[in-house]
Design a protein around this motif. Structure first.
Motif, PDB file in Angstrom:
ATOM      1  N   GLU A   7       0.782  -1.471  -0.029  1.00  0.00           N
ATOM      2  CA  GLU A   7      -0.041  -0.002   0.048  1.00  0.00           C
ATOM      3  C   GLU A   7       0.722   1.318   0.042  1.00  0.00           C
ATOM      4  OE1 GLU A   7      -3.389   0.126   2.269  1.00  0.00           O
ATOM      5  OE2 GLU A   7      -3.928  -1.852   2.115  1.00  0.00           O
ATOM      6  N   ALA A   8       0.844   2.020  -0.870  1.00  0.00           N
ATOM      7  CA  ALA A   8       1.433   3.139  -1.411  1.00  0.00           C
ATOM      8  C   ALA A   8       1.278   4.296  -0.198  1.00  0.00           C
ATOM      9  CB  ALA A   8       1.150   3.996  -2.671  1.00  0.00           C
ATOM     10  N   LYS A  37       4.774   1.873  -6.975  1.00  0.00           N
ATOM     11  CA  LYS A  37       5.481   0.986  -7.764  1.00  0.00           C
ATOM     12  C   LYS A  37       6.563  -0.102  -7.180  1.00  0.00           C
ATOM     13  CE  LYS A  37       5.881   4.300 -11.566  1.00  0.00           C
ATOM     14  NZ  LYS A  37       5.660   5.785 -11.717  1.00  0.00           N
ATOM     15  N   GLY A  38       6.602  -0.051  -5.707  1.00  0.00           N
ATOM     16  CA  GLY A  38       7.125  -1.096  -4.808  1.00  0.00           C
ATOM     17  C   GLY A  38       8.493  -0.450  -4.536  1.00  0.00           C
ATOM     18  N   VAL A  39       8.682   0.875  -4.597  1.00  0.00           N
ATOM     19  CA  VAL A  39      10.008   1.406  -4.279  1.00  0.00           C
ATOM     20  C   VAL A  39       9.744   1.883  -2.740  1.00  0.00           C
ATOM     21  CG1 VAL A  39      11.782   3.349  -4.526  1.00  0.00           C
ATOM     22  CG2 VAL A  39      10.710   2.183  -6.520  1.00  0.00           C
ATOM     23  N   TRP A  40      10.633   1.394  -1.780  1.00  0.00           N
ATOM     24  CA  TRP A  40      10.518   1.898  -0.566  1.00  0.00           C
ATOM     25  C   TRP A  40      11.671   2.652  -0.153  1.00  0.00           C
ATOM     26  CZ3 TRP A  40       7.113  -0.393   3.115  1.00  0.00           C
ATOM     27  CH2 TRP A  40       6.329  -1.564   2.545  1.00  0.00           C
ATOM     28  N   LYS A  41      11.526   3.877   0.636  1.00  0.00           N
ATOM     29  CA  LYS A  41      12.199   4.846   1.199  1.00  0.00           C
ATOM     30  C   LYS A  41      12.400   4.679   2.879  1.00  0.00           C
ATOM     31  CE  LYS A  41      12.039   8.156  -2.145  1.00  0.00           C
ATOM     32  NZ  LYS A  41      12.943   7.926  -2.911  1.00  0.00           N
ATOM     33  N   ALA A  42      13.264   4.251   3.473  1.00  0.00           N
ATOM     34  CA  ALA A  42      13.415   4.018   4.866  1.00  0.00           C
ATOM     35  C   ALA A  42      14.553   4.582   5.533  1.00  0.00           C
ATOM     36  CB  ALA A  42      13.916   2.283   4.917  1.00  0.00           C
ATOM     37  N   THR A  43      14.245   4.750   6.765  1.00  0.00           N
ATOM     38  CA  THR A  43      15.082   5.499   7.687  1.00  0.00           C
ATOM     39  C   THR A  43      15.746   4.171   8.658  1.00  0.00           C
ATOM     40  OG1 THR A  43      14.455   7.393   7.421  1.00  0.00           O
ATOM     41  CG2 THR A  43      15.824   7.152   9.566  1.00  0.00           C
ATOM     42  N   PHE A  44      16.930   3.926   8.685  1.00  0.00           N
ATOM     43  CA  PHE A  44      17.385   2.826   9.786  1.00  0.00           C
ATOM     44  C   PHE A  44      18.025   3.512  10.780  1.00  0.00           C
ATOM     45  CE2 PHE A  44      16.845   0.439   6.074  1.00  0.00           C
ATOM     46  CZ  PHE A  44      16.439  -0.857   6.281  1.00  0.00           C
ATOM     47  N   THR A  45      17.819   3.248  12.020  1.00  0.00           N
ATOM     48  CA  THR A  45      18.621   3.709  13.382  1.00  0.00           C
ATOM     49  C   THR A  45      18.826   2.525  14.146  1.00  0.00           C
ATOM     50  OG1 THR A  45      16.468   4.230  14.458  1.00  0.00           O
ATOM     51  CG2 THR A  45      17.501   6.173  13.457  1.00  0.00           C
ATOM     52  N   GLY A  46      20.147   2.965  14.997  1.00  0.00           N
ATOM     53  CA  GLY A  46      20.512   1.821  15.806  1.00  0.00           C
ATOM     54  C   GLY A  46      21.569   2.422  16.334  1.00  0.00           C
ATOM     55  N   GLU A  64      19.518   6.702   5.619  1.00  0.00           N
ATOM     56  CA  GLU A  64      18.464   6.511   4.825  1.00  0.00           C
ATOM     57  C   GLU A  64      18.841   5.336   3.567  1.00  0.00           C
ATOM     58  OE1 GLU A  64      15.737   8.724   5.303  1.00  0.00           O
ATOM     59  OE2 GLU A  64      17.074   9.287   6.936  1.00  0.00           O
ATOM     60  N   ALA A  65      17.764   4.755   3.083  1.00  0.00           N
ATOM     61  CA  ALA A  65      17.981   3.636   2.350  1.00  0.00           C
ATOM     62  C   ALA A  65      16.849   3.502   1.359  1.00  0.00           C
ATOM     63  CB  ALA A  65      18.181   2.371   2.734  1.00  0.00           C
ATOM     64  N   THR A  66      17.004   3.416   0.143  1.00  0.00           N
ATOM     65  CA  THR A  66      15.856   3.038  -0.863  1.00  0.00           C
ATOM     66  C   THR A  66      16.192   1.794  -1.400  1.00  0.00           C
ATOM     67  OG1 THR A  66      16.004   5.404  -1.545  1.00  0.00           O
ATOM     68  CG2 THR A  66      14.940   3.941  -3.131  1.00  0.00           C
ATOM     69  N   PHE A  67      14.808   1.129  -1.425  1.00  0.00           N
ATOM     70  CA  PHE A  67      14.964  -0.198  -2.065  1.00  0.00           C
ATOM     71  C   PHE A  67      13.712  -0.788  -2.711  1.00  0.00           C
ATOM     72  CE2 PHE A  67      14.167  -0.310   2.546  1.00  0.00           C
ATOM     73  CZ  PHE A  67      12.997  -1.063   2.562  1.00  0.00           C
ATOM     74  N   GLN A  68      13.850  -1.649  -3.608  1.00  0.00           N
ATOM     75  CA  GLN A  68      12.778  -2.025  -4.248  1.00  0.00           C
ATOM     76  C   GLN A  68      12.264  -3.710  -3.913  1.00  0.00           C
ATOM     77  OE1 GLN A  68      11.649  -0.753  -7.407  1.00  0.00           O
ATOM     78  NE2 GLN A  68      10.243  -2.160  -7.358  1.00  0.00           N
ATOM     79  N   SER A  69      10.901  -3.535  -4.018  1.00  0.00           N
ATOM     80  CA  SER A  69      10.181  -4.917  -3.597  1.00  0.00           C
ATOM     81  C   SER A  69       9.732  -5.581  -4.771  1.00  0.00           C
ATOM     82  CB  SER A  69       9.380  -4.627  -2.484  1.00  0.00           C
ATOM     83  OG  SER A  69       8.281  -3.703  -3.118  1.00  0.00           O
ATOM     84  N   ARG A  70       9.865  -6.974  -4.737  1.00  0.00           N
ATOM     85  CA  ARG A  70       9.228  -7.652  -5.842  1.00  0.00           C
ATOM     86  C   ARG A  70       8.239  -8.931  -5.032  1.00  0.00           C
ATOM     87  NH1 ARG A  70      13.890  -6.421  -8.179  1.00  0.00           N
ATOM     88  NH2 ARG A  70      13.630  -5.375 -10.332  1.00  0.00           N
TER      89      ARG A  70
END
Length: 125
Positions: free
Chosen positions: A19-20, A50-59, A69-75
């Motif tokens: 879900e966009a 389009k299945g493109v995710w924008k993410a923020t990783f913290t740790g 920040e990371a961008t990744f594709q889902s299928r």
């Protein structure tokens, strides 16, 4: 006919992950196999249509906080989403691949300077 309906319902439920604009949050642990270290990791991400995710990783890495920040594709692949992406962390290039299945986000990563490992995160509602 029932069989096809069941298959269609299963596919629709797995695609609801796409879900966009919906923001999702996962928390868990990462492991760095090069130095045998680990720490907490949190991911907050949203996808487009389009299945493109924008993410923020913290740790934390050895007690030192990080954020990237990371961008990744889902299928879609059956009842999971396969993922692939890249990120630049402290000037180093990382590649990772993983999957979303149910409430779990899992991945394996490696960097151009020899860091490698994995993470397993559970979705927080």
């Amino acid at each position: 006919m029932k069989r096809y309906l069941l298959i269609a319902l299963c596919m629709m439920s797995s695609l609801s992950i796409l879900e966009a604009g919906e923001k999702r949050t996962w928390e868990g642990k990462w492991n760095n196999r090069k130095y045998n270290t680990s720490g907490p990791l949190k991911c907050v991400a949203a996808s487009d249509d389009k299945g493109v995710w924008k993410a923020t990783f913290t740790g934390l890495f050895k007690g030192d906080p990080f954020k990237y920040e990371a961008t990744f594709q889902s299928r879609p692949n059956g009842n999971q989403l396969n993922l692939a992406g890249t990120a630049t962390i402290r000037g180093h290039k990382y590649q990772w691949a993983g999957f979303m299945k149910g409430a779990t986000l899992s991945g394996k990563y490696k960097s151009n300077i020899g860091y490698y490992g994995e993470f397993v995160l559970k979705e927080k509602k």
